[in-house]
Scaffold this motif. Structure first.
Motif, PDB file in Angstrom:
ATOM      1  N   LYS A 137       0.815  -1.208   0.000  1.00  0.00           N
ATOM      2  CA  LYS A 137       0.000   0.000   0.000  1.00  0.00           C
ATOM      3  C   LYS A 137       0.852   1.263   0.000  1.00  0.00           C
ATOM      4  O   LYS A 137       0.493   2.265  -0.616  1.00  0.00           O
ATOM      5  CB  LYS A 137      -0.923   0.001   1.229  1.00  0.00           C
ATOM      6  CG  LYS A 137      -1.922   1.154   1.257  1.00  0.00           C
ATOM      7  CD  LYS A 137      -2.898   1.068   0.111  1.00  0.00           C
ATOM      8  CE  LYS A 137      -3.951   2.175   0.163  1.00  0.00           C
ATOM      9  NZ  LYS A 137      -4.886   2.095  -0.974  1.00  0.00           N
ATOM     10  N   SER A 138       1.978   1.233   0.696  1.00  0.00           N
ATOM     11  CA  SER A 138       2.869   2.391   0.698  1.00  0.00           C
ATOM     12  C   SER A 138       4.256   1.964   1.125  1.00  0.00           C
ATOM     13  O   SER A 138       4.421   0.954   1.824  1.00  0.00           O
ATOM     14  CB  SER A 138       2.348   3.502   1.626  1.00  0.00           C
ATOM     15  OG  SER A 138       2.419   3.094   2.987  1.00  0.00           O
ATOM     16  N   ILE A 139       5.249   2.733   0.702  1.00  0.00           N
ATOM     17  CA  ILE A 139       6.626   2.511   1.136  1.00  0.00           C
ATOM     18  C   ILE A 139       7.261   3.882   1.322  1.00  0.00           C
ATOM     19  O   ILE A 139       7.244   4.719   0.425  1.00  0.00           O
ATOM     20  CB  ILE A 139       7.402   1.640   0.117  1.00  0.00           C
ATOM     21  CG1 ILE A 139       8.828   1.385   0.608  1.00  0.00           C
ATOM     22  CG2 ILE A 139       7.382   2.231  -1.274  1.00  0.00           C
ATOM     23  CD1 ILE A 139       9.524   0.275  -0.159  1.00  0.00           C
ATOM     24  N   ASN A 140       7.773   4.119   2.543  1.00  0.00           N
ATOM     25  CA  ASN A 140       8.306   5.428   2.887  1.00  0.00           C
ATOM     26  C   ASN A 140       9.694   5.296   3.474  1.00  0.00           C
ATOM     27  O   ASN A 140       9.957   4.432   4.324  1.00  0.00           O
ATOM     28  CB  ASN A 140       7.392   6.134   3.895  1.00  0.00           C
ATOM     29  CG  ASN A 140       6.045   6.483   3.295  1.00  0.00           C
ATOM     30  OD1 ASN A 140       5.946   7.235   2.338  1.00  0.00           O
ATOM     31  ND2 ASN A 140       4.981   5.906   3.842  1.00  0.00           N
ATOM     32  N   LYS A 141      10.571   6.163   3.034  1.00  0.00           N
ATOM     33  CA  LYS A 141      11.948   6.169   3.512  1.00  0.00           C
ATOM     34  C   LYS A 141      12.044   6.972   4.795  1.00  0.00           C
ATOM     35  O   LYS A 141      11.654   8.138   4.852  1.00  0.00           O
ATOM     36  CB  LYS A 141      12.859   6.776   2.435  1.00  0.00           C
ATOM     37  CG  LYS A 141      14.334   6.735   2.757  1.00  0.00           C
ATOM     38  CD  LYS A 141      15.133   7.290   1.583  1.00  0.00           C
ATOM     39  CE  LYS A 141      16.622   7.255   1.864  1.00  0.00           C
ATOM     40  NZ  LYS A 141      17.405   7.802   0.723  1.00  0.00           N
ATOM     41  N   LYS A 142      12.534   6.340   5.848  1.00  0.00           N
ATOM     42  CA  LYS A 142      12.769   7.009   7.123  1.00  0.00           C
ATOM     43  C   LYS A 142      14.276   7.227   7.281  1.00  0.00           C
ATOM     44  O   LYS A 142      15.055   6.985   6.366  1.00  0.00           O
ATOM     45  CB  LYS A 142      12.203   6.181   8.274  1.00  0.00           C
ATOM     46  CG  LYS A 142      10.713   5.861   8.138  1.00  0.00           C
ATOM     47  CD  LYS A 142       9.843   7.100   8.181  1.00  0.00           C
ATOM     48  CE  LYS A 142       8.365   6.748   8.119  1.00  0.00           C
ATOM     49  NZ  LYS A 142       7.486   7.939   8.187  1.00  0.00           N
ATOM     50  N   GLU A 143      14.688   7.678   8.472  1.00  0.00           N
ATOM     51  CA  GLU A 143      16.093   8.038   8.669  1.00  0.00           C
ATOM     52  C   GLU A 143      17.031   6.849   8.500  1.00  0.00           C
ATOM     53  O   GLU A 143      18.073   6.943   7.863  1.00  0.00           O
ATOM     54  CB  GLU A 143      16.280   8.654  10.052  1.00  0.00           C
ATOM     55  CG  GLU A 143      17.695   9.159  10.298  1.00  0.00           C
ATOM     56  CD  GLU A 143      17.855   9.851  11.640  1.00  0.00           C
ATOM     57  OE1 GLU A 143      18.993  10.148  12.006  1.00  0.00           O
ATOM     58  OE2 GLU A 143      16.826  10.105  12.303  1.00  0.00           O
ATOM     59  N   SER A 144      16.651   5.691   9.048  1.00  0.00           N
ATOM     60  CA  SER A 144      17.557   4.539   8.990  1.00  0.00           C
ATOM     61  C   SER A 144      16.855   3.259   8.547  1.00  0.00           C
ATOM     62  O   SER A 144      17.383   2.170   8.739  1.00  0.00           O
ATOM     63  CB  SER A 144      18.212   4.312  10.363  1.00  0.00           C
ATOM     64  OG  SER A 144      17.222   4.072  11.352  1.00  0.00           O
ATOM     65  N   TYR A 145      15.655   3.376   7.963  1.00  0.00           N
ATOM     66  CA  TYR A 145      14.927   2.194   7.519  1.00  0.00           C
ATOM     67  C   TYR A 145      13.831   2.609   6.548  1.00  0.00           C
ATOM     68  O   TYR A 145      13.585   3.809   6.329  1.00  0.00           O
ATOM     69  CB  TYR A 145      14.316   1.449   8.712  1.00  0.00           C
ATOM     70  CG  TYR A 145      13.325   2.267   9.519  1.00  0.00           C
ATOM     71  CD1 TYR A 145      11.973   2.300   9.175  1.00  0.00           C
ATOM     72  CD2 TYR A 145      13.735   2.998  10.625  1.00  0.00           C
ATOM     73  CE1 TYR A 145      11.055   3.044   9.906  1.00  0.00           C
ATOM     74  CE2 TYR A 145      12.828   3.750  11.362  1.00  0.00           C
ATOM     75  CZ  TYR A 145      11.498   3.765  10.997  1.00  0.00           C
ATOM     76  OH  TYR A 145      10.593   4.523  11.710  1.00  0.00           O
TER      77      TYR A 145
END
Length: 476
Positions: A344-352
């Motif tokens: 449904k979604s894929i989001n880039k975070k600081e370390s994952y």
């Protein structure tokens, strides 16, 4: 000769003693951590067979799937989902033929996103995804070579417009990444579907009494930041089954499933021997842990996982993070019955990367409403980096059809003027006329874990609230 025989006997005795010692150590360790000695011995000679070793082709076919395929003539649209044979035929052609060709060539034009409505307003075949698939992930799934052009940043939609070029060996294709539009002229090779298949598709479908759809914004004063399609003439209606969604009996939280290792076999897999169990009959959950891994399985079917050590690993390899996530899912997919699991979604975070997955059955969305009943949430959320899974929260349900499909009324005018007026008149009275979704589907909550029968409903989401209105049977 006697000396040789004595040496052989000594060697055999030594081997037997070593094996006995290993088994004794294992039993001793296993009794300390798990409480039952016999599973260690059986574990030496057997495996659970669920150590998924997924190749790129399997992942591509399992997860890189559109939400819908829309066939359009001007303002009339017909939706295909994976229940339709044309859906599989078109997507197979685009995935296996068009995309590999597009990846190898530069776009002929890069257009502003403001031209999207004009492009999709022509006779076309439009392929929409639930999320914006990042370009790097698509290139990995397509097994692109370093020398390939890789011109687009991502894919939210693909449009094929067969009438834009009169040449029967060329199709015009547009890729939309929510920021701009990439135009390609694709040479139709022998393995492609012939161009006239796309040219004639709208005429073919329009003769099948399939519901004709219109854009929501063109038939009402409602608005949305995405294209929402509604039926004004639903013909014979749309077919839906009653769906069963229950906690799988093999992981129902009880002492029997822990003592016979059913939960460990289905959740912990190859880690089952290394994790210590903590459970009491009065507890809401069972906990399995070692120095690095923590699993919690709750009595409402929620599985939580956490990698305990702190990590500062680089998360930039999105394909590695994605493969970790879907491997974790696939090893336990048997618990989900007939449900399809989609990104449904894929989001880039600081370390994952945070990846949210949702469920469908035969192309129809099955939404999860959390215990507070405030809004629709994703039932499966995974955080992963290039090295491993970091966290997971998974509402597990065994999903299957309960009865044969029945035709239901999906006419938008009837929904608006009859059902919404009587059930939720505040939708029409509110100044909030911005909608995130208006579609038929299913909804389940944690409290449904025992009965688990889901009837099809209208799923209506504004910016502030979700509404669920049962579909009415055709002729009912």
């Amino acid at each position: 000769m006697r000396k040789d025989n004595k040496e052989r006997i000594k060697t055999r005795i030594l081997i037997i003693l070593i094996l006995i010692s290993v088994i004794q150590i294992g039993i001793h360790w296993n009794m300390q951590t798990q409480g039952l000695p016999f599973h260690f011995i059986s574990g030496i000679f057997a495996t659970n067979g669920r150590a998924a070793n997924l190749d790129v082709e399997s992942l591509r076919e399992q997860y890189f799937i559109p939400e819908t395929i829309m066939v359009s003539i001007s303002t009339s649209h017909w939706r295909l989902d994976d229940r339709d044979s044309q859906f599989k035929k078109i997507w197979g052609d685009v995935r296996d033929n068009y995309l590999p060709s597009i990846i190898k060539q530069k776009p002929d034009k890069v257009l502003p996103k403001e031209q999207w409505a004009e492009i999709t307003g022509a006779r076309c075949v439009r392929i929409d995804f639930d999320t914006l698939w990042p370009g790097d992930l698509i290139y990995w799934l397509a097994e692109a070579k370093p020398s390939d052009n890789k011109g687009f940043e991502g894919i939210k939609s693909i449009v094929i417009t067969p009438q834009m070029d009169v040449n029967e060996t060329i199709n015009t294709v547009f890729i939309y990444d929510e920021n701009q539009i990439y135009q390609y002229q694709v040479n139709i090779k022998n393995e492609f579907l012939v161009k006239r298949y796309y040219s004639n598709l709208a005429d073919e479908i329009s003769r099948k009494n399939k519901p004709t759809l219109r854009l929501l914004s063109s038939v009402s004063n409602f608005s949305s930041d995405k294209d929402i399609f509604v039926a004004l003439n639903d013909g014979k209606g749309s077919a839906f089954s009653t769906v069963m969604a229950v906690i799988p009996k093999d992981i129902a939280l009880n002492r029997a499933n822990i003592e016979n290792y059913s939960i460990q076999d289905n959740i912990l897999l190859e880690q089952k021997e290394s994790l210590s169990a903590n459970y009491t009959d009065s507890s809401r959950y069972a906990m399995f842990t070692d120095t690095e891994n923590l699993y919690r399985l709750y009595n409402d079917g929620i599985l939580e996982y956490k990698y305990i050590p702190s990590t500062s690993s680089n998360q930039d390899d999105i394909s590695a993070a994605f493969k970790h996530a879907v491997t974790f899912i696939e090893q336990r997919r048997h618990l989900m019955g007939d449900a399809d699991i989609f990104l449904k979604s894929i989001n880039k975070k600081e370390s994952y990367y945070e990846m949210k997955f949702e469920y469908k059955l035969e192309g129809v969305s099955i939404y999860y409403n959390d215990i507070e009943g405030v809004e629709i949430n994703s039932p499966l959320i995974i955080k992963a980096n290039s090295d491993r899974i970091l966290e997971c929260r998974w509402v597990i349900r065994y999903i299957s059809k309960f009865d044969k499909p029945t035709n239901y009324n999906v006419n938008f005018a009837d929904l608006l003027n009859k059902q919404i007026v009587s059930a939720y008149p505040e939708i029409l009275d509110s100044k909030d006329r911005f909608f995130k979704r208006i579609e038929p589907g299913y909804i389940f909550e944690l409290s449904d874990s025992d009965s688990g029968l889901l009837a099809p409903s209208w799923i209506i989401s504004t910016e502030s609230k979700d509404y669920f209105i049962p579909l009415i049977r055709k002729g009912g």
